[in-house]
Design a protein around this motif. Structure first.
Motif, PDB file in Angstrom:
ATOM      1  N   ILE A  96       0.848  -1.190   0.000  1.00  0.00           N
ATOM      2  CA  ILE A  96       0.000   0.000   0.000  1.00  0.00           C
ATOM      3  C   ILE A  96       0.884   1.239   0.000  1.00  0.00           C
ATOM      4  CG2 ILE A  96      -1.843   1.274   1.171  1.00  0.00           C
ATOM      5  CD1 ILE A  96      -2.744  -1.510   0.405  1.00  0.00           C
ATOM      6  N   GLY A  97       0.593   2.159  -0.899  1.00  0.00           N
ATOM      7  CA  GLY A  97       1.344   3.398  -0.964  1.00  0.00           C
ATOM      8  C   GLY A  97       0.410   4.588  -0.971  1.00  0.00           C
ATOM      9  N   MET A  98       0.969   5.751  -0.770  1.00  0.00           N
ATOM     10  CA  MET A  98       0.212   6.992  -0.896  1.00  0.00           C
ATOM     11  C   MET A  98       0.428   7.513  -2.317  1.00  0.00           C
ATOM     12  SD  MET A  98      -1.437   7.304   1.872  1.00  0.00           S
ATOM     13  CE  MET A  98      -2.125   8.946   1.710  1.00  0.00           C
ATOM     14  N   PHE A  99      -0.659   7.595  -3.056  1.00  0.00           N
ATOM     15  CA  PHE A  99      -0.659   7.993  -4.458  1.00  0.00           C
ATOM     16  C   PHE A  99      -1.054   9.465  -4.510  1.00  0.00           C
ATOM     17  CE2 PHE A  99      -2.656   8.404  -8.623  1.00  0.00           C
ATOM     18  CZ  PHE A  99      -1.804   7.680  -9.439  1.00  0.00           C
TER      19      PHE A  99
ATOM     20  N   ARG B 130      -2.973  16.073  -3.739  1.00  0.00           N
ATOM     21  CA  ARG B 130      -3.906  15.254  -2.953  1.00  0.00           C
ATOM     22  C   ARG B 130      -3.381  13.828  -2.959  1.00  0.00           C
ATOM     23  NH1 ARG B 130      -8.599  12.115  -3.879  1.00  0.00           N
ATOM     24  NH2 ARG B 130      -9.981  12.130  -2.083  1.00  0.00           N
ATOM     25  N   ALA B 131      -3.257  13.245  -1.771  1.00  0.00           N
ATOM     26  CA  ALA B 131      -2.735  11.883  -1.646  1.00  0.00           C
ATOM     27  C   ALA B 131      -3.828  10.949  -1.136  1.00  0.00           C
ATOM     28  CB  ALA B 131      -1.542  11.864  -0.693  1.00  0.00           C
ATOM     29  N   VAL B 132      -3.894   9.771  -1.738  1.00  0.00           N
ATOM     30  CA  VAL B 132      -4.838   8.740  -1.313  1.00  0.00           C
ATOM     31  C   VAL B 132      -4.086   7.414  -1.218  1.00  0.00           C
ATOM     32  CG1 VAL B 132      -6.859   9.872  -2.320  1.00  0.00           C
ATOM     33  CG2 VAL B 132      -5.581   8.239  -3.693  1.00  0.00           C
ATOM     34  N   PRO B 133      -4.482   6.556  -0.266  1.00  0.00           N
ATOM     35  CA  PRO B 133      -3.836   5.239  -0.192  1.00  0.00           C
ATOM     36  C   PRO B 133      -4.317   4.356  -1.336  1.00  0.00           C
ATOM     37  CG  PRO B 133      -5.548   5.436   1.483  1.00  0.00           C
ATOM     38  CD  PRO B 133      -5.463   6.757   0.791  1.00  0.00           C
ATOM     39  N   MET B 134      -3.382   3.672  -1.971  1.00  0.00           N
ATOM     40  CA  MET B 134      -3.724   2.751  -3.057  1.00  0.00           C
ATOM     41  C   MET B 134      -2.833   1.528  -2.980  1.00  0.00           C
ATOM     42  SD  MET B 134      -4.970   5.133  -6.220  1.00  0.00           S
ATOM     43  CE  MET B 134      -5.046   3.771  -7.270  1.00  0.00           C
ATOM     44  N   ALA B 135      -3.389   0.381  -3.353  1.00  0.00           N
ATOM     45  CA  ALA B 135      -2.645  -0.875  -3.356  1.00  0.00           C
ATOM     46  C   ALA B 135      -2.032  -1.085  -4.729  1.00  0.00           C
ATOM     47  CB  ALA B 135      -3.569  -2.039  -3.009  1.00  0.00           C
ATOM     48  N   ARG B 136      -0.732  -1.256  -4.757  1.00  0.00           N
ATOM     49  CA  ARG B 136      -0.088  -1.531  -6.041  1.00  0.00           C
ATOM     50  C   ARG B 136      -0.412  -2.958  -6.445  1.00  0.00           C
ATOM     51  NH1 ARG B 136       4.498  -4.591  -5.313  1.00  0.00           N
ATOM     52  NH2 ARG B 136       5.307  -4.582  -3.204  1.00  0.00           N
ATOM     53  N   GLN B 137      -0.607  -3.163  -7.724  1.00  0.00           N
ATOM     54  CA  GLN B 137      -0.962  -4.484  -8.215  1.00  0.00           C
ATOM     55  C   GLN B 137       0.233  -5.198  -8.805  1.00  0.00           C
ATOM     56  OE1 GLN B 137      -3.983  -5.554  -7.433  1.00  0.00           O
ATOM     57  NE2 GLN B 137      -4.237  -3.544  -6.541  1.00  0.00           N
TER      58      GLN B 137
ATOM     59  N   PHE C 128      -8.713  -7.758  -2.798  1.00  0.00           N
ATOM     60  CA  PHE C 128      -8.622  -6.393  -2.270  1.00  0.00           C
ATOM     61  C   PHE C 128      -9.422  -5.441  -3.160  1.00  0.00           C
ATOM     62  CE2 PHE C 128      -6.690  -2.269  -1.401  1.00  0.00           C
ATOM     63  CZ  PHE C 128      -6.696  -2.277  -0.010  1.00  0.00           C
ATOM     64  N   ALA C 129      -9.269  -5.572  -4.471  1.00  0.00           N
ATOM     65  CA  ALA C 129     -10.041  -4.738  -5.402  1.00  0.00           C
ATOM     66  C   ALA C 129     -11.529  -5.039  -5.262  1.00  0.00           C
ATOM     67  CB  ALA C 129      -9.571  -4.968  -6.836  1.00  0.00           C
ATOM     68  N   GLU C 130     -11.836  -6.300  -5.061  1.00  0.00           N
ATOM     69  CA  GLU C 130     -13.231  -6.745  -4.908  1.00  0.00           C
ATOM     70  C   GLU C 130     -13.906  -6.067  -3.710  1.00  0.00           C
ATOM     71  OE1 GLU C 130     -16.074  -9.603  -6.541  1.00  0.00           O
ATOM     72  OE2 GLU C 130     -13.967  -9.471  -7.083  1.00  0.00           O
ATOM     73  N   ALA C 131     -13.136  -5.797  -2.660  1.00  0.00           N
ATOM     74  CA  ALA C 131     -13.689  -5.139  -1.481  1.00  0.00           C
ATOM     75  C   ALA C 131     -14.183  -3.731  -1.794  1.00  0.00           C
ATOM     76  CB  ALA C 131     -12.633  -5.090  -0.370  1.00  0.00           C
ATOM     77  N   TRP C 132     -13.551  -3.069  -2.757  1.00  0.00           N
ATOM     78  CA  TRP C 132     -13.929  -1.702  -3.129  1.00  0.00           C
ATOM     79  C   TRP C 132     -14.932  -1.686  -4.283  1.00  0.00           C
ATOM     80  CZ3 TRP C 132     -12.617   2.090   0.059  1.00  0.00           C
ATOM     81  CH2 TRP C 132     -11.548   1.868   0.926  1.00  0.00           C
ATOM     82  N   MET C 133     -14.857  -2.691  -5.124  1.00  0.00           N
ATOM     83  CA  MET C 133     -15.742  -2.764  -6.295  1.00  0.00           C
ATOM     84  C   MET C 133     -16.309  -4.179  -6.391  1.00  0.00           C
ATOM     85  SD  MET C 133     -13.517  -0.428  -8.921  1.00  0.00           S
ATOM     86  CE  MET C 133     -11.935  -0.769  -8.176  1.00  0.00           C
ATOM     87  N   PRO C 134     -17.381  -4.452  -5.610  1.00  0.00           N
ATOM     88  CA  PRO C 134     -17.897  -5.812  -5.506  1.00  0.00           C
ATOM     89  C   PRO C 134     -18.466  -6.394  -6.802  1.00  0.00           C
ATOM     90  CG  PRO C 134     -19.251  -4.271  -4.248  1.00  0.00           C
ATOM     91  CD  PRO C 134     -18.064  -3.514  -4.744  1.00  0.00           C
TER      92      PRO C 134
END
Length: 163
Positions: A19-22, A31-38, A99-105
């Protein structure tokens, strides 16, 4: 072809940093948001799954510059580059995970699901090998002797720009 040792080290340091701050630079400033690198392809690109209707996607349409930072207890990484939204359904399906599924079911078929590809132009890392104990010893040594903190530091330019 031999891989740049600093690039190899940067990739190694990032292995346990999913997880990084994008950070994007839109009309309202950074503006920074946490995002999971794939996926990280050593030397060039990094992939993220995101929703199309987000502020960071809108910001990238206006200004493609991006900074991604990662940290752990004893290592830090900062990457700068150019980011763009990529509509590539096979790649999205390849990278899709729980992890992506948790945000976009609705899954990768969700019309709001898309990819962001960051082409890395410059990266820096700071690593304190040995973990927490070595870090504490190095901090104590720096305090007692007036020397600087011991950390491996490297700069890479995998996209071919100046390091």
């Amino acid at each position: 072809m031999t891989q740049d040792p600093d690039l190899q080290k940067l990739t190694e340091v990032m292995e346990d940093m999913p997880i990084g701050m994008f950070t994007t630079f839109g009309p309202d400033g950074p503006r920074a948001v946490p995002m999971a690198r794939q996926q990280v392809a050593p030397g060039a690109e990094m992939w993220f799954i995101t929703a199309r209707d987000t502020q960071h996607v809108s910001a990238l349409e206006e200004n493609p510059r991006a900074v991604v930072t990662f940290s752990s207890r004893d290592a830090w990484v900062s990457l700068t580059g150019t980011a763009r939204v990529v509509d590539d359904q096979p790649k999205l399906e390849e990278l899709w995970n729980t992890f992506a599924e948790a945000w976009m079911p609705e899954g990768p078929e969700d019309p709001n699901a898309t990819l962001v590809r960051v082409d890395i132009e410059r990266g820096e890392y700071w690593d304190t090998p040995g973990g927490k104990v070595a870090s504490l010893i190095s901090f104590a040594k720096a305090k007692l002797t007036g020397t600087t903190y011991d950390a491996d530091h490297g700069v890479v330019a995998p996209g071919g720009g100046p390091a």
